[in-house]
Design an enzyme around this catalytic site. Structure first.
Site, PDB file in Angstrom:
ATOM      1  N   ALA A 135      10.753  54.481  40.461  1.00 54.81           N
ATOM      2  CA  ALA A 135      10.354  55.641  41.273  1.00 54.81           C
ATOM      3  C   ALA A 135       8.842  55.804  41.354  1.00 54.81           C
ATOM      4  CB  ALA A 135      10.994  56.890  40.690  1.00 54.81           C
ATOM      5  N   ASN A 203      11.622  55.606  32.083  1.00 51.74           N
ATOM      6  CA  ASN A 203      11.659  54.165  32.352  1.00 51.74           C
ATOM      7  C   ASN A 203      10.414  53.720  33.109  1.00 51.74           C
ATOM      8  OD1 ASN A 203      14.302  53.046  31.410  1.00 51.74           O
ATOM      9  ND2 ASN A 203      15.028  54.783  32.588  1.00 51.74           N
ATOM     10  N   HIS A 233       5.462  61.268  40.034  1.00 54.39           N
ATOM     11  CA  HIS A 233       4.774  60.360  39.109  1.00 54.39           C
ATOM     12  C   HIS A 233       3.419  60.022  39.712  1.00 54.39           C
ATOM     13  CE1 HIS A 233       8.465  59.778  36.850  1.00 54.39           C
ATOM     14  NE2 HIS A 233       9.091  59.395  37.942  1.00 54.39           N
TER      15      HIS A 233
HETATM   16  N1  LIG Z   1      14.235  51.787  36.082  1.00 52.82           N
HETATM   17  C1  LIG Z   1      14.325  52.969  36.650  1.00 52.82           C
HETATM   18  O1  LIG Z   1      13.520  53.334  37.492  1.00 52.82           O
HETATM   19  C2  LIG Z   1      15.449  53.889  36.253  1.00 52.82           C
HETATM   20  C3  LIG Z   1      15.633  55.108  36.920  1.00 52.82           C
HETATM   21  C4  LIG Z   1      16.680  55.915  36.531  1.00 52.82           C
HETATM   22  C5  LIG Z   1      17.530  55.541  35.500  1.00 52.82           C
HETATM   23  N2  LIG Z   1      17.317  54.358  34.859  1.00 52.82           N
HETATM   24  C6  LIG Z   1      18.187  53.914  33.757  1.00 52.82           C
HETATM   25  O2  LIG Z   1      19.337  53.277  34.284  1.00 52.82           O
HETATM   26  C7  LIG Z   1      20.439  53.434  33.365  1.00 52.82           C
HETATM   27  C8  LIG Z   1      21.685  53.947  34.103  1.00 52.82           C
HETATM   28  O3  LIG Z   1      21.391  55.228  34.672  1.00 52.82           O
HETATM   29  P1  LIG Z   1      22.520  56.101  35.396  1.00 52.82           P
HETATM   30  O4  LIG Z   1      21.822  57.261  36.003  1.00 52.82           O
HETATM   31  O5  LIG Z   1      23.387  55.237  36.240  1.00 52.82           O
HETATM   32  O6  LIG Z   1      23.355  56.591  34.129  1.00 52.82           O
HETATM   33  P2  LIG Z   1      24.881  57.125  34.089  1.00 52.82           P
HETATM   34  O7  LIG Z   1      25.007  57.894  32.849  1.00 52.82           O
HETATM   35  O8  LIG Z   1      25.239  57.768  35.376  1.00 52.82           O
HETATM   36  O9  LIG Z   1      25.749  55.769  33.975  1.00 52.82           O
HETATM   37  C9  LIG Z   1      25.717  54.928  32.856  1.00 52.82           C
HETATM   38  C10 LIG Z   1      27.083  54.284  32.699  1.00 52.82           C
HETATM   39  O10 LIG Z   1      27.010  53.315  31.648  1.00 52.82           O
HETATM   40  C11 LIG Z   1      28.272  53.354  30.954  1.00 52.82           C
HETATM   41  N3  LIG Z   1      28.110  52.720  29.640  1.00 52.82           N
HETATM   42  C12 LIG Z   1      27.524  53.227  28.531  1.00 52.82           C
HETATM   43  N4  LIG Z   1      27.541  52.301  27.539  1.00 52.82           N
HETATM   44  C13 LIG Z   1      28.141  51.204  28.037  1.00 52.82           C
HETATM   45  C14 LIG Z   1      28.442  49.923  27.514  1.00 52.82           C
HETATM   46  N5  LIG Z   1      28.127  49.571  26.257  1.00 52.82           N
HETATM   47  N6  LIG Z   1      29.092  49.033  28.314  1.00 52.82           N
HETATM   48  C15 LIG Z   1      29.422  49.351  29.585  1.00 52.82           C
HETATM   49  N7  LIG Z   1      29.167  50.559  30.137  1.00 52.82           N
HETATM   50  C16 LIG Z   1      28.513  51.471  29.376  1.00 52.82           C
HETATM   51  C17 LIG Z   1      28.637  54.840  30.920  1.00 52.82           C
HETATM   52  O11 LIG Z   1      30.018  55.039  30.678  1.00 52.82           O
HETATM   53  C18 LIG Z   1      28.204  55.270  32.334  1.00 52.82           C
HETATM   54  O12 LIG Z   1      29.258  55.178  33.264  1.00 52.82           O
HETATM   55  C19 LIG Z   1      19.956  54.405  32.258  1.00 52.82           C
HETATM   56  O13 LIG Z   1      19.544  53.657  31.130  1.00 52.82           O
HETATM   57  C20 LIG Z   1      18.726  55.055  32.899  1.00 52.82           C
HETATM   58  O14 LIG Z   1      17.771  55.439  31.916  1.00 52.82           O
HETATM   59  C21 LIG Z   1      16.315  53.531  35.242  1.00 52.82           C
END
Ligand SMILES: NC(=O)c1ccc[n+]([C@@H]2O[C@H](COP(=O)([O-])OP(=O)(O)OC[C@H]3O[C@@H](n4cnc5c(N)ncnc54)[C@H](O)[C@@H]3O)[C@@H](O)[C@H]2O)c1
Length: 282
Positions: A135, A203, A233
């Site tokens: 983002a 992140n 940001h």
């Molecule tokens: N890089 C970026 O810019 C950015 C931006 C936003 C979020 N993120 C990251 O992306 C990731 C996902 O975010 P989200 O909003 O989709 O989260 P979310 O909570 O909506 O989804 C995460 C999913 O992962 C599943 N999960 C947890 N542990 C697991 C495992 N060991 N095996 C399989 N599935 C598992 C959960 O059940 C859930 O459905 C997070 O770590 C978040 O911090 C990154």
């Protein structure tokens, strides 16, 4: 229409995508593969530790029988893994994918802040680790600038108060969010601490750290206010190249108010360029 032999040869392989984590981001990316990358990729595997999430996503995408009962089964059924989990063992999950010689798009960048060994493993295995810019704006320039001296990098993340409600660090510090009436700095420190204290929020800080190779010059400020309505940001970098300032004001992802929509769009764009074998910017 039949293709000429030359065109047949040039026809790109369809990449099989496995979605690890079928929450907000994994689901959005899976749906976008159809709308944005239909000629280049298909979703062949879905796995979530909560099977109901994978089954729900299955109903909303046009690819049949994709739900897998285990992570190793997902790895058997795809060429590229999209990591979108919020798991304690994310590092190990990505490591397993690299050992299975799969390319990986990483969303949980904060888990890879000390990423040198995982980057070396990807190189050794001859596979690619893709990290979208998320983002923020300016990662292309930061990567280029960091080939020479960097003097300072300051990331100021501004978020509405509700974005910090479940944050463990805020609770531990006994910050009473409901009493905040004006702009307030919640955190001012280095990137390693920021990632520990705000794992779901920051992140972007880890992405800047990896892109700049200048972790020790990176200062993170996290600010909130009742006036803030969107996540923003702002990045300032100074160095031998000159100075840059960028700012994004992000609307939230329709499925998850904790995620910026641009973060998902940047992941989809990264995949699109990967499928097409084209890389625009640095
Ligand atoms: N890089 C970026 O810019 C950015 C931006 C936003 C979020 N993120 C990251 O992306 C990731 C996902 O975010 P989200 O909003 O989709 O989260 P979310 O909570 O909506 O989804 C995460 C999913 O992962 C599943 N999960 C947890 N542990 C697991 C495992 N060991 N095996 C399989 N599935 C598992 C959960 O059940 C859930 O459905 C997070 O770590 C978040 O911090 C990154």
């Amino acid at each position: 229409m039949s293709l000429s032999p030359l065109r047949k040869q040039a026809k790109a392989k369809i990449i099989r995508v496995g979605i690890l984590g079928c929450g907000a981001i994994g689901s959005r990316i899976a749906k976008s593969i159809k709308t944005q990358c239909d000629d280049q990729a298909v979703v062949t595997a879905l796995f979530d530790i909560n099977p109901a999430k994978a089954q729900h996503l299955q109903k909303n995408i046009p690819y049949k029988n994709s739900v897998k009962t285990s992570y190793p089964k997902l790895l058997e059924s795809c060429d590229l893994v999209v990591e979108a989990v919020n798991a304690a063992d994310t590092y190990q999950l990505v490591r397993s994918a690299l050992l299975a010689k799969k390319d990986v798009l990483v969303m949980s960048v904060g888990k890879f802040i000390e990423g040198e060994s995982i980057f070396k493993l990807a190189q050794k295995q001859g596979v690619r680790l893709l990290i979208p810019s998320g983002a923020i704006a300016g990662i292309d320039a930061i990567k280029a600038a960091s080939l020479q001296r960097i003097d300072r990098i300051i990331l100021t993340t501004r978020k509405p108060i509700y974005g910090f409600v479940d944050n463990a660090y805020i609770k531990e510090k006994r910050v009473n969010l409901s009493k905040i009436k004006k702009e307030t700095i919640l955190f001012d420190g280095n990137v390693r601490e920021a990632v520990k204290c705000f794992p779901q929020n920051i992140n972007v800080a880890a992405t800047i750290a990896l892109a700049s190779d200048a972790k020790d010059k990176l200062r993170i400020r996290i600010v909130t206010s009742p006036e803030f309505k969107v996540n923003s940001h702002e990045i300032e970098v100074a160095g031998e190249f000159g100075r840059l300032v960028t700012k994004t004001e992000n609307v939230v992802c329709p499925d998850n108010p904790k995620t910026s929509y641009l973060a998902v769009l940047s992941a989809v764009r990264t995949l699109k360029e990967y499928f097409q074998g084209v890389k625009i910017g640095t």
